[in-house]
Design a protein around this motif. Structure first.
Motif, PDB file in Angstrom:
ATOM      1  N   VAL A  97       0.837  -1.206   0.000  1.00  0.00           N
ATOM      2  CA  VAL A  97       0.000   0.000   0.000  1.00  0.00           C
ATOM      3  C   VAL A  97       0.869   1.253   0.000  1.00  0.00           C
ATOM      4  O   VAL A  97       0.609   2.221  -0.731  1.00  0.00           O
ATOM      5  CB  VAL A  97      -0.952  -0.006   1.216  1.00  0.00           C
ATOM      6  CG1 VAL A  97      -1.661   1.332   1.353  1.00  0.00           C
ATOM      7  CG2 VAL A  97      -1.972  -1.130   1.086  1.00  0.00           C
ATOM      8  N   LYS A  98       1.922   1.252   0.809  1.00  0.00           N
ATOM      9  CA  LYS A  98       2.805   2.418   0.882  1.00  0.00           C
ATOM     10  C   LYS A  98       3.520   2.638  -0.451  1.00  0.00           C
ATOM     11  O   LYS A  98       3.682   3.778  -0.901  1.00  0.00           O
ATOM     12  CB  LYS A  98       3.819   2.236   2.016  1.00  0.00           C
ATOM     13  CG  LYS A  98       3.168   2.268   3.402  1.00  0.00           C
ATOM     14  CD  LYS A  98       4.165   2.014   4.520  1.00  0.00           C
ATOM     15  CE  LYS A  98       5.063   3.213   4.747  1.00  0.00           C
ATOM     16  NZ  LYS A  98       5.911   3.038   5.938  1.00  0.00           N
ATOM     17  N   ALA A  99       3.917   1.541  -1.101  1.00  0.00           N
ATOM     18  CA  ALA A  99       4.584   1.663  -2.396  1.00  0.00           C
ATOM     19  C   ALA A  99       3.638   2.234  -3.447  1.00  0.00           C
ATOM     20  O   ALA A  99       4.009   3.102  -4.242  1.00  0.00           O
ATOM     21  CB  ALA A  99       5.108   0.299  -2.837  1.00  0.00           C
ATOM     22  N   LEU A 100       2.380   1.750  -3.435  1.00  0.00           N
ATOM     23  CA  LEU A 100       1.396   2.225  -4.419  1.00  0.00           C
ATOM     24  C   LEU A 100       1.045   3.690  -4.210  1.00  0.00           C
ATOM     25  O   LEU A 100       0.708   4.399  -5.156  1.00  0.00           O
ATOM     26  CB  LEU A 100       0.124   1.373  -4.340  1.00  0.00           C
ATOM     27  CG  LEU A 100       0.236  -0.055  -4.875  1.00  0.00           C
ATOM     28  CD1 LEU A 100      -1.028  -0.840  -4.561  1.00  0.00           C
ATOM     29  CD2 LEU A 100       0.478  -0.041  -6.382  1.00  0.00           C
ATOM     30  N   THR A 101       1.145   4.153  -2.974  1.00  0.00           N
ATOM     31  CA  THR A 101       0.767   5.537  -2.683  1.00  0.00           C
ATOM     32  C   THR A 101       1.988   6.452  -2.572  1.00  0.00           C
ATOM     33  O   THR A 101       1.881   7.589  -2.100  1.00  0.00           O
ATOM     34  CB  THR A 101      -0.044   5.603  -1.384  1.00  0.00           C
ATOM     35  OG1 THR A 101       0.675   4.924  -0.337  1.00  0.00           O
ATOM     36  CG2 THR A 101      -1.401   4.943  -1.568  1.00  0.00           C
ATOM     37  N   GLY A 102       3.160   5.954  -2.968  1.00  0.00           N
ATOM     38  CA  GLY A 102       4.342   6.807  -3.051  1.00  0.00           C
ATOM     39  C   GLY A 102       5.048   7.057  -1.744  1.00  0.00           C
ATOM     40  O   GLY A 102       5.870   7.975  -1.661  1.00  0.00           O
ATOM     41  N   LEU A 103       4.766   6.287  -0.723  1.00  0.00           N
ATOM     42  CA  LEU A 103       5.432   6.469   0.561  1.00  0.00           C
ATOM     43  C   LEU A 103       6.713   5.629   0.622  1.00  0.00           C
ATOM     44  O   LEU A 103       6.871   4.648  -0.101  1.00  0.00           O
ATOM     45  CB  LEU A 103       4.490   6.074   1.705  1.00  0.00           C
ATOM     46  CG  LEU A 103       3.209   6.907   1.827  1.00  0.00           C
ATOM     47  CD1 LEU A 103       2.340   6.379   2.969  1.00  0.00           C
ATOM     48  CD2 LEU A 103       3.539   8.384   2.063  1.00  0.00           C
ATOM     49  N   GLU A 104       7.584   6.021   1.502  1.00  0.00           N
ATOM     50  CA  GLU A 104       8.903   5.376   1.601  1.00  0.00           C
ATOM     51  C   GLU A 104       8.787   3.966   2.180  1.00  0.00           C
ATOM     52  O   GLU A 104       8.025   3.722   3.111  1.00  0.00           O
ATOM     53  CB  GLU A 104       9.809   6.226   2.489  1.00  0.00           C
ATOM     54  CG  GLU A 104      11.259   5.711   2.546  1.00  0.00           C
ATOM     55  CD  GLU A 104      12.150   6.620   3.385  1.00  0.00           C
ATOM     56  OE1 GLU A 104      13.275   6.198   3.699  1.00  0.00           O
ATOM     57  OE2 GLU A 104      11.699   7.730   3.733  1.00  0.00           O
ATOM     58  N   PHE A 105       9.543   3.039   1.607  1.00  0.00           N
ATOM     59  CA  PHE A 105       9.565   1.667   2.091  1.00  0.00           C
ATOM     60  C   PHE A 105      10.330   1.582   3.404  1.00  0.00           C
ATOM     61  O   PHE A 105      11.370   2.201   3.576  1.00  0.00           O
ATOM     62  CB  PHE A 105      10.221   0.756   1.050  1.00  0.00           C
ATOM     63  CG  PHE A 105      10.432  -0.657   1.531  1.00  0.00           C
ATOM     64  CD1 PHE A 105       9.355  -1.511   1.712  1.00  0.00           C
ATOM     65  CD2 PHE A 105      11.713  -1.123   1.820  1.00  0.00           C
ATOM     66  CE1 PHE A 105       9.535  -2.818   2.153  1.00  0.00           C
ATOM     67  CE2 PHE A 105      11.908  -2.422   2.265  1.00  0.00           C
ATOM     68  CZ  PHE A 105      10.810  -3.269   2.427  1.00  0.00           C
ATOM     69  N   ASN A 106       9.809   0.806   4.370  1.00  0.00           N
ATOM     70  CA  ASN A 106      10.452   0.622   5.667  1.00  0.00           C
ATOM     71  C   ASN A 106      10.675  -0.869   5.881  1.00  0.00           C
ATOM     72  O   ASN A 106       9.720  -1.619   6.080  1.00  0.00           O
ATOM     73  CB  ASN A 106       9.571   1.205   6.779  1.00  0.00           C
ATOM     74  CG  ASN A 106      10.183   1.001   8.166  1.00  0.00           C
ATOM     75  OD1 ASN A 106      11.320   0.545   8.300  1.00  0.00           O
ATOM     76  ND2 ASN A 106       9.410   1.339   9.195  1.00  0.00           N
ATOM     77  N   THR A 117      -6.704   1.610   7.805  1.00  0.00           N
ATOM     78  CA  THR A 117      -7.265   2.288   6.640  1.00  0.00           C
ATOM     79  C   THR A 117      -6.289   3.331   6.146  1.00  0.00           C
ATOM     80  O   THR A 117      -5.659   4.042   6.931  1.00  0.00           O
ATOM     81  CB  THR A 117      -8.599   2.971   6.984  1.00  0.00           C
ATOM     82  OG1 THR A 117      -8.396   3.876   8.073  1.00  0.00           O
ATOM     83  CG2 THR A 117      -9.649   1.941   7.374  1.00  0.00           C
ATOM     84  N   SER A 118      -6.158   3.422   4.835  1.00  0.00           N
ATOM     85  CA  SER A 118      -5.243   4.383   4.227  1.00  0.00           C
ATOM     86  C   SER A 118      -6.018   5.536   3.629  1.00  0.00           C
ATOM     87  O   SER A 118      -7.239   5.473   3.445  1.00  0.00           O
ATOM     88  CB  SER A 118      -4.415   3.699   3.127  1.00  0.00           C
ATOM     89  OG  SER A 118      -3.699   2.610   3.662  1.00  0.00           O
ATOM     90  N   LYS A 131      -1.292   8.477  -7.195  1.00  0.00           N
ATOM     91  CA  LYS A 131      -0.887   9.563  -6.317  1.00  0.00           C
ATOM     92  C   LYS A 131      -1.777   9.644  -5.087  1.00  0.00           C
ATOM     93  O   LYS A 131      -2.996   9.574  -5.185  1.00  0.00           O
ATOM     94  CB  LYS A 131      -0.941  10.895  -7.065  1.00  0.00           C
ATOM     95  CG  LYS A 131       0.044  10.974  -8.215  1.00  0.00           C
ATOM     96  CD  LYS A 131      -0.048  12.315  -8.916  1.00  0.00           C
ATOM     97  CE  LYS A 131       0.944  12.392 -10.074  1.00  0.00           C
ATOM     98  NZ  LYS A 131       0.836  13.675 -10.797  1.00  0.00           N
ATOM     99  N   LEU A 132      -1.130   9.815  -3.935  1.00  0.00           N
ATOM    100  CA  LEU A 132      -1.849   9.963  -2.680  1.00  0.00           C
ATOM    101  C   LEU A 132      -2.524  11.330  -2.631  1.00  0.00           C
ATOM    102  O   LEU A 132      -2.009  12.310  -3.151  1.00  0.00           O
ATOM    103  CB  LEU A 132      -0.857   9.834  -1.509  1.00  0.00           C
ATOM    104  CG  LEU A 132      -1.450   9.734  -0.108  1.00  0.00           C
ATOM    105  CD1 LEU A 132      -2.212   8.439   0.030  1.00  0.00           C
ATOM    106  CD2 LEU A 132      -0.336   9.816   0.926  1.00  0.00           C
TER     107      LEU A 132
END
Length: 518
Positions: free
Chosen positions: A445-454, A465-466, A480-481
């Motif tokens: 989900v983070k990758a699809l919404t452009g957030l940094e991988f942890n 929920t995102s 794009k988020l």
């Protein structure tokens, strides 16, 4: 005469306004009789344990004083869980104690007592405790819910049989005769021997006919006769109002034989098919009440005066037998004038078929799948093109979002007007990621919404929920988020069309003519 034939039938003439119970009218099926279910629903009586025991004692003394124990054994046969208790009981209290132990009777559910009074016609009962009197006001108006139609008929049978009739039946079923004390002992014995059995009552009824016990036959078959009377009356009513075309549209989902639907010339043809298919029966006539509601034929009254109260307050009943789509098609048929029919005929047929009325048009377009529940948009567009605004409103009325409806009639009407001017699709959906823990749902989900991988992402506790995001149809990877929309709030699309409605309302107030697309 059997032991409890002489029931107290004193009339309780107090008005409904004096009821301490709450009331609601609703449709329920299957019902116990040929009737529309009118319920005066007793609110949970607030009585103490002492008052409860006092009530049981009072009602037991009342019924015992009227020599009703044998009748009650017939009535309670399906409810008393202990066969020895049923057989050996000498007082009503013996039976009530078993009903209490089995959960059929309690301080918060006295309904089996009300039903007992109704079935046995012992309307004269009044508790000695004045605080409990209000619980038994107008008890005859309560719907019987604890005893089956079959059980009620057996009590009617016991009341109808005189001692000579009992002797006649004794000779028919027993050699040597058992010399039954009364009709109730006869019924209990024949039930025990399964001579009387709900699944196969016809042979027993035939025995009664051969013995010319007409009152007994009537007790077991009266509601069937009333049922056929009712079908005849309602068929005559609809035929007199030339409703056969409308009923073919209404019953299309219910009539199982296509030839019957096509060839029917009278309402009774359709009702007979509904009866055969199980959609209509003496114990579930609710499709008749729904028919009256959908077709707005509220003037119908059966010729049999006994059945007339069953059709009072028809408008209060919730429609359950017809889908919203089917109801809309009936409303469409009512809304279309003959000129409208001719317009649609020209749109769909070359050369025109010259439909006699709107019902022929709808039936034909349904047969050709032009009108289909799952895909009505094209047909609605045709209605818009023909400027049939009333017809359009029938199919778009329920499309008004709840957010708009909540803003009142003005917002509702503005939305309908805006729909007539044009619309465009909004592409939105919810996406859910489901899977075992530690497989990477959160990271995806983070990758699809452009957030940094942890790489040290923790385990999600429960459900997360995102925020919403957008996806370009031209560039599938460009997801794009949307950080400006907090979780749980309306997405931008909803805000957009709600603003459009508000603008439309404002322009209407100012007298400005402007096209607003939603």
């Amino acid at each position: 005469m059997s032991d409890s034939m002489e029931g107290d039938t004193s009339e309780d003439d107090e008005e409904l306004e004096n009821l301490t119970s709450k009331r609601k009218v609703k449709q329920k099926g299957p019902t116990n009789k040929i009737k529309r279910t009118k319920i005066i629903e007793q609110s949970s009586p607030e009585i103490s344990e002492d008052e409860y025991r006092e009530l049981l004692q009072d009602i037991s003394e009342w019924f015992d004083g009227n020599s009703c124990i044998s009748m009650l054994k017939v009535l309670y046969r399906d409810h008393v869980t202990n066969a020895n208790t049923l057989h050996n009981a000498t007082k009503m209290r013996d039976l009530l104690d078993n009903l209490h132990d089995s959960g059929n009777l309690s301080p918060t559910d006295l309904s089996i007592l009300y039903d007992t009074i109704n079935v046995t016609k012992k309307f004269g009962f009044k508790p000695k405790n004045k605080n409990l009197l209000s619980l038994f006001q107008n008890v005859r108006r309560f719907e019987i819910s604890k005893f089956t139609s079959h059980r009620q008929k057996l009590v009617k049978l016991g009341m109808a049989l005189i001692q000579d009739d009992v002797s006649t039946l004794d000779g028919s079923f027993n050699i040597p005769q058992k010399k039954y004390e009364d009709s109730w002992h006869l019924i209990n014995d024949l039930e025990h021997k399964t001579v009387i059995c709900e699944e196969k009552m016809e042979p027993f009824v035939e025995k009664l006919r051969k013995a010319q016990l007409h009152s007994a036959v009537k007790a077991l078959t009266e509601e069937i006769h009333e049922y056929h009377e009712l079908l005849h009356d309602i068929s005559e009513w609809y035929d007199r109002h030339r409703c056969i075309g409308m009923l073919k549209v209404l019953y299309r989902d219910n009539v199982t034989n296509a030839n019957t639907l096509h060839n029917a010339t009278k309402t009774r043809d359709l009702l007979n098919n509904l009866h055969i298919s199980g959609s209509l029966s003496p114990t579930d006539p609710s499709i008749l009440y729904d028919t009256i509601n959908v077709t707005k034929q509220f003037g119908f009254r059966p010729k049999n005066k006994k059945l007339r109260p069953l059709f009072q307050n028809d408008r209060s009943f919730e429609i359950s037998k017809f889908t919203p789509h089917r109801q809309k098609l009936v409303r469409l048929g009512m809304a279309l004038f003959q000129d409208d029919v001719a317009t649609l005929d020209g749109m769909y047929n070359i050369p025109p078929k010259n439909y006699k009325n709107s019902w022929q048009l709808i039936l034909d377009l349904e047969h050709r799948c032009v009108i289909r529940q799952k895909n009505m948009e094209e047909f609605i567009q045709r209605l818009k093109k023909a400027k049939l605004s009333l017809a359009v409103e029938i199919f778009t009325k329920d499309q008004v979002p709840l957010e708009v409806q909540a803003r009142g009639p003005e917002a509702y009407n503005a939305f309908i007007e805006a729909l007539k001017e044009g619309s465009k699709p909004i592409y939105q959906t919810r996406l859910m990621f489901v899977g075992p823990q530690r497989v990477g749902k959160t990271s995806l989900v983070k990758a699809l919404t452009g957030l940094e991988f942890n790489k040290n992402e923790g385990i999600t506790d429960g459900i997360d929920t995102s925020l919403s995001c957008t996806l370009s149809v031209k560039h599938i990877t460009d997801l794009k988020l949307q950080p400006d929309i907090p979780t749980g709030k309306l997405i931008k699309a909803k805000q957009k069309y709600l603003r459009a409605v508000a603008e439309k309302m404002l322009q209407k107030k100012r007298g400005i003519k402007s096209k607003v697309c939603i």
